[in-house]
Design an enzyme around this catalytic site. Sequence first.
Site, PDB file in Angstrom:
ATOM      1  N   ASP A  50      11.046  14.802  21.240  1.00 29.81           N
ATOM      2  CA  ASP A  50      11.275  15.306  19.890  1.00 29.81           C
ATOM      3  C   ASP A  50      10.566  16.635  19.649  1.00 29.81           C
ATOM      4  O   ASP A  50       9.699  17.043  20.426  1.00 29.81           O
ATOM      5  CB  ASP A  50      10.746  14.300  18.867  1.00 29.81           C
ATOM      6  N   LYS A  71      14.982  17.137  15.928  1.00 33.06           N
ATOM      7  CA  LYS A  71      15.663  17.342  14.653  1.00 33.06           C
ATOM      8  C   LYS A  71      14.601  17.238  13.597  1.00 33.06           C
ATOM      9  O   LYS A  71      13.737  16.394  13.641  1.00 33.06           O
ATOM     10  CB  LYS A  71      16.803  16.371  14.431  1.00 33.06           C
ATOM     11  N   MET A 186       5.845  13.781   5.872  1.00 34.42           N
ATOM     12  CA  MET A 186       7.030  14.543   5.461  1.00 34.42           C
ATOM     13  C   MET A 186       7.018  14.834   3.966  1.00 34.42           C
ATOM     14  O   MET A 186       8.048  14.731   3.286  1.00 34.42           O
ATOM     15  CB  MET A 186       8.314  13.765   5.855  1.00 34.42           C
TER      16      MET A 186
HETATM   17  N1  SAH Z   1       6.058   9.011  14.346  1.00 32.54           N
HETATM   18  C1  SAH Z   1       5.236  10.068  13.800  1.00 32.54           C
HETATM   19  C2  SAH Z   1       5.750  10.535  12.461  1.00 32.54           C
HETATM   20  C3  SAH Z   1       7.110  11.178  12.554  1.00 32.54           C
HETATM   21  S1  SAH Z   1       7.692  11.766  11.011  1.00 32.54           S
HETATM   22  C4  SAH Z   1       3.786   9.581  13.711  1.00 32.54           C
HETATM   23  O1  SAH Z   1       3.529   8.389  13.887  1.00 32.54           O
HETATM   24  O2  SAH Z   1       2.912  10.412  13.494  1.00 32.54           O
HETATM   25  C5  SAH Z   1       7.222  13.456  11.075  1.00 32.54           C
HETATM   26  C6  SAH Z   1       6.066  13.722  10.146  1.00 32.54           C
HETATM   27  O3  SAH Z   1       4.864  13.237  10.720  1.00 32.54           O
HETATM   28  C7  SAH Z   1       5.808  15.172   9.857  1.00 32.54           C
HETATM   29  O4  SAH Z   1       6.669  15.686   8.872  1.00 32.54           O
HETATM   30  C8  SAH Z   1       4.383  15.102   9.384  1.00 32.54           C
HETATM   31  O5  SAH Z   1       4.303  14.601   8.077  1.00 32.54           O
HETATM   32  C9  SAH Z   1       3.805  14.065  10.314  1.00 32.54           C
HETATM   33  N2  SAH Z   1       3.199  14.655  11.512  1.00 32.54           N
HETATM   34  C10 SAH Z   1       3.504  14.386  12.784  1.00 32.54           C
HETATM   35  N3  SAH Z   1       2.711  15.073  13.630  1.00 32.54           N
HETATM   36  C11 SAH Z   1       1.878  15.801  12.851  1.00 32.54           C
HETATM   37  C12 SAH Z   1       0.819  16.697  13.111  1.00 32.54           C
HETATM   38  N4  SAH Z   1       0.440  17.018  14.351  1.00 32.54           N
HETATM   39  N5  SAH Z   1       0.183  17.242  12.067  1.00 32.54           N
HETATM   40  C13 SAH Z   1       0.521  16.941  10.806  1.00 32.54           C
HETATM   41  N6  SAH Z   1       1.513  16.101  10.500  1.00 32.54           N
HETATM   42  C14 SAH Z   1       2.186  15.526  11.507  1.00 32.54           C
END
Ligand code: SAH
Length: 283
Positions: A50, A71, A186
């Site tokens: 991703d 995406k 998000m």
């Molecule tokens: N599965 C992921 C979340 C996916 S949804 C998890 O468990 O972290 C995507 C959202 O995750 C982004 O819009 C943001 O809100 C958050 N996110 C993921 N990686 C991030 C990072 N390195 N720093 C800040 N927010 C992050």
Amino acid sequence: MSPQVPLPVHAWPQMQPGWVWLCGAGPGDPGLLTLHAANALRQADVVIYDALVQEAILDWAPQAERIYAGKRGGKPSAKQRDISLRLVDLARAGKKVLRLKGGDPFVFGRGGEEAQTLVQHGIPIRIIPGISAGIGGLAYAGIPVTHRDVNQSVTFVTGHDQSGNTPGSLDWTSISRGSQVIVIYMGMKHIAQIAAKLIAAGRSLHEPVAVVTTATTAHQQVLETTLGTIVDDIAAAELEPPAIICVGQSVLMRQVLDWQGQAAGEAPRNLDPLGRGRPAETA
Ligand code: SAH
């Protein structure tokens, strides 16, 4: 560390042809991969990854074909179906397939949907959890997601639903009243609406909030603000997603626990940010 470095002695599972492993890559820092993820990376024939997966992590799988399935922004669900069916096709072609997702695959990552499609098509799967940004990303900002003096619960919410809107199904009033600490994934696009709903539900304008962008990477930025000022402050700091937004008193703990700042030579701003007047461990 290169992929040749042996893993610790353990009965590491072997990837079999025709299987798909759904694996969390953690929030960014390659050091936050699990050993199971490292074991998978060195065996995979193909890695489907991703947008939020760091390039350096893919270097752990030099033998694998790389397929980008990024995406952003909750766009078309048809594309999600294409990704799931691509996984099915690759597995049926006899590949050892690694589906690598940012953070944890089952936390706001559609991992559950992909896994469901695979099982429905008779593809065997393995799930490898990862460190989710809402926990690990906050830790890198010096914010403990729970702290005995602050919260006995924490709520993880997504700032938009499949249609890209603020989730209508969320009862922001209950969340606001019921959870001392709210961690929003998000949330950047709809932050004005979300902050307004939380304030309308009774949270103070002065409630501490942190915005942590690209957490755990070299580009990590942390904004400390309040519910009343967050919209202007995000704009002034020109912050961009991906970001984790944390609402609650635990944000104050950063004043003592900003370990990255301290590593860079900054003194802690306040050793007792919650004003308890006693060492933390004596309670
Ligand atoms: N599965 C992921 C979340 C996916 S949804 C998890 O468990 O972290 C995507 C959202 O995750 C982004 O819009 C943001 O809100 C958050 N996110 C993921 N990686 C991030 C990072 N390195 N720093 C800040 N927010 C992050």
